[in-house]
Design a protein around this motif. Structure first.
Motif, mmCIF file in Angstrom:
data_model
loop_
_atom_site.group_PDB
_atom_site.id
_atom_site.type_symbol
_atom_site.label_atom_id
_atom_site.label_comp_id
_atom_site.label_asym_id
_atom_site.label_seq_id
_atom_site.Cartn_x
_atom_site.Cartn_y
_atom_site.Cartn_z
ATOM 1 N N SER A 214 -7.204 3.290 -6.405
ATOM 2 C CA SER A 214 -6.985 1.938 -5.908
ATOM 3 C C SER A 214 -6.979 0.935 -7.065
ATOM 4 O O SER A 214 -6.107 0.076 -7.166
ATOM 5 N N VAL B 207 -10.641 5.033 -0.220
ATOM 6 C CA VAL B 207 -10.800 6.485 -0.199
ATOM 7 C C VAL B 207 -11.027 6.966 -1.633
ATOM 8 O O VAL B 207 -11.897 7.777 -1.896
ATOM 9 N N LEU C 154 -6.562 -4.256 3.618
ATOM 10 C CA LEU C 154 -6.569 -3.916 5.040
ATOM 11 C C LEU C 154 -7.563 -4.769 5.824
ATOM 12 O O LEU C 154 -7.394 -4.978 7.031
ATOM 13 N N ARG D 133 2.007 1.861 -3.389
ATOM 14 C CA ARG D 133 0.936 2.264 -4.303
ATOM 15 C C ARG D 133 0.382 3.661 -4.024
ATOM 16 O O ARG D 133 -0.151 4.312 -4.914
ATOM 17 N N TYR D 134 0.476 4.089 -2.767
ATOM 18 C CA TYR D 134 -0.097 5.400 -2.446
ATOM 19 C C TYR D 134 0.981 6.460 -2.187
ATOM 20 O O TYR D 134 0.717 7.467 -1.534
ATOM 21 N N ASN E 69 0.839 -1.208 0.000
ATOM 22 C CA ASN E 69 0.000 0.000 0.000
ATOM 23 C C ASN E 69 0.873 1.257 0.000
ATOM 24 O O ASN E 69 0.583 2.221 -0.711
ATOM 25 N N ASP F 93 5.122 6.178 5.210
ATOM 26 C CA ASP F 93 5.403 6.723 3.875
ATOM 27 C C ASP F 93 5.148 8.222 3.867
ATOM 28 O O ASP F 93 4.503 8.753 4.771
ATOM 29 N N GLY G 17 -5.390 -2.425 -6.825
ATOM 30 C CA GLY G 17 -5.960 -2.737 -5.503
ATOM 31 C C GLY G 17 -7.282 -3.489 -5.610
ATOM 32 O O GLY G 17 -8.008 -3.335 -6.581
ATOM 33 N N THR G 18 -7.551 -4.297 -4.570
ATOM 34 C CA THR G 18 -8.827 -5.023 -4.560
ATOM 35 C C THR G 18 -9.774 -4.440 -3.512
ATOM 36 O O THR G 18 -10.943 -4.783 -3.469
ATOM 37 N N GLY G 19 -9.249 -3.573 -2.644
ATOM 38 C CA GLY G 19 -10.079 -3.027 -1.571
ATOM 39 C C GLY G 19 -10.209 -3.998 -0.404
ATOM 40 O O GLY G 19 -10.985 -3.776 0.526
HETATM 41 P P1 ADP Z 1 -6.788 -1.211 -1.777
HETATM 42 O O1 ADP Z 1 -6.662 -2.483 -2.515
HETATM 43 O O2 ADP Z 1 -7.835 -0.299 -2.341
HETATM 44 O O3 ADP Z 1 -5.479 -0.543 -1.549
HETATM 45 P P2 ADP Z 1 -6.802 -1.667 1.107
HETATM 46 O O4 ADP Z 1 -7.798 -2.392 1.947
HETATM 47 O O5 ADP Z 1 -5.394 -2.153 1.127
HETATM 48 O O6 ADP Z 1 -7.405 -1.631 -0.356
HETATM 49 O O7 ADP Z 1 -6.803 -0.141 1.554
HETATM 50 C C1 ADP Z 1 -8.044 0.561 1.683
HETATM 51 C C2 ADP Z 1 -7.871 2.030 1.307
HETATM 52 O O8 ADP Z 1 -7.040 2.672 2.273
HETATM 53 C C3 ADP Z 1 -7.187 2.249 -0.026
HETATM 54 O O9 ADP Z 1 -8.082 2.184 -1.101
HETATM 55 C C4 ADP Z 1 -6.601 3.652 0.170
HETATM 56 O O10 ADP Z 1 -7.597 4.620 -0.101
HETATM 57 C C5 ADP Z 1 -6.294 3.710 1.662
HETATM 58 N N1 ADP Z 1 -4.853 3.455 1.952
HETATM 59 C C6 ADP Z 1 -4.289 2.303 2.368
HETATM 60 N N2 ADP Z 1 -2.969 2.444 2.577
HETATM 61 C C7 ADP Z 1 -2.675 3.737 2.289
HETATM 62 C C8 ADP Z 1 -1.468 4.530 2.320
HETATM 63 N N3 ADP Z 1 -0.290 4.013 2.693
HETATM 64 N N4 ADP Z 1 -1.569 5.845 1.954
HETATM 65 C C9 ADP Z 1 -2.760 6.377 1.585
HETATM 66 N N5 ADP Z 1 -3.922 5.693 1.535
HETATM 67 C C10 ADP Z 1 -3.890 4.396 1.895
#
Ligand code: ADP
Length: 263
Positions: free
Chosen positions: A214, A209, A224, A164-165, A161, A189, A219-221
């Motif tokens: 994503s 978000v 987390l 990716r972010y 993550n 990060d 990303g699959t959502g």
């Molecule tokens: P995804 O596959 O969409 O990344 P996650 O369950 O891993 O799904 O994360 C849920 C959401 O949390 C993400 O879509 C993103 O919006 C936010 N997110 C997770 N990690 C980060 C990060 N390190 N920085 C910013 N946003 C994050």
């Protein structure tokens, strides 16, 4: 079946227990709503890539001769991208379901905290492919009691993550620290960050978000949600601090009962 039992109880305890039971029923209702949302979300997530793949195949079947070789290759590579998206989704769904039904006996292996750290660090560097600086911070060694596979998956989810972010040129720090209260893995990060109102909902399945971002980054959502499950199974907690536009810190905190100090 549970609902029927509750109704029987309602009759039996009509009066004094009514308040408690109606609270139970609304919890059942909530669970039912969650189940329904989940099925709707999965169907939606599967339908989008399937529609794209189906559309390409139909177009190519009907008018293959209208397209150049380059066009066809472009279609095929987009279709293959969508199919790996579906594959990731299914892998994550299976991982979630395995976590929900997995035997607790699998949670008693010794996991070297530093070794795990190094493994995830190598993976993160590969994933970032030179777009970020990925640093390591080790403060004390220790051995965690748990499932190596699950802990690895939770930690790599947080690290991927961060990749990716976080825009290119950013910095990602992976760390492990142990103190009198327990142990903590963290991923920090300086990426896009998260507005405070989203933080409590991040571990919900399919909560994102920014859906577009994503998806774009694969990303699959569910990442987390998987992390949260793994941590609960290990009596550990997820702590998130973040500032929009500045970056985030995700930490997994393990209680002392999950750690044994190596000599
Ligand atoms: P995804 O596959 O969409 O990344 P996650 O369950 O891993 O799904 O994360 C849920 C959401 O949390 C993400 O879509 C993103 O919006 C936010 N997110 C997770 N990690 C980060 C990060 N390190 N920085 C910013 N946003 C994050």
């Amino acid at each position: 079946r549970r609902e029927r039992t509750l109704q029987v109880q309602i009759i039996r305890f009509a009066g004094s227990r009514r308040m408690v039971l109606s609270r139970d029923i609304s919890k059942l209702q909530r669970l039912e709503n969650m189940r329904r949302d989940f099925v709707a979300n999965v169907s939606h997530e599967m339908r989008t890539p399937l529609t794209v793949v189906g559309g390409f195949l139909e177009t190519l079947t009907e008018s293959l001769d209208d397209f150049s070789r380059e066009d066809v290759l472009r279609f095929l590579s987009l279709a293959s991208e969508q199919s790996s998206r579906m594959q990731h989704l299914i892998e994550d769904l299976l991982a979630l379901s395995a976590l929900e039904t997995g035997a607790p006996a699998a949670l008693e292996e010794a996991v070297d905290a530093q070794e795990l750290m190094h493994a995830v660090h190598r993976e993160t560097e590969l994933l970032s492919a030179g777009r970020h600086t990925v640093s390591l911070k080790l403060e004390g060694d220790g051995t965690l009691r748990g499932s190596p596979k699950e802990l690895h998956s939770a930690f790599s989810n947080l690290a991927s993550n961060a990749v990716r972010y976080t825009p290119e040129g950013g910095h990602i720090e992976l760390g492990w620290r142990q103190d009198a209260e327990g142990g903590e893995y963290w991923v920090k990060d300086d990426g896009i960050g998260i507005e405070p109102e989203h933080i409590p909902r991040l571990t919900e399945r399919f909560y994102r978000v920014d859906r577009g971002r994503s998806r774009e980054t694969g990303g699959t959502g569910l990442g987390l949600a998987i992390v949260k499950h793994v941590l609960t199974r290990h009596q550990a907690e997820l702590h998130v601090t973040s500032e929009s536009g500045k970056g985030s810190r995700f930490a997994m905190r393990f209680p002392l009962s999950r750690i044994s100090q190596e000599a």
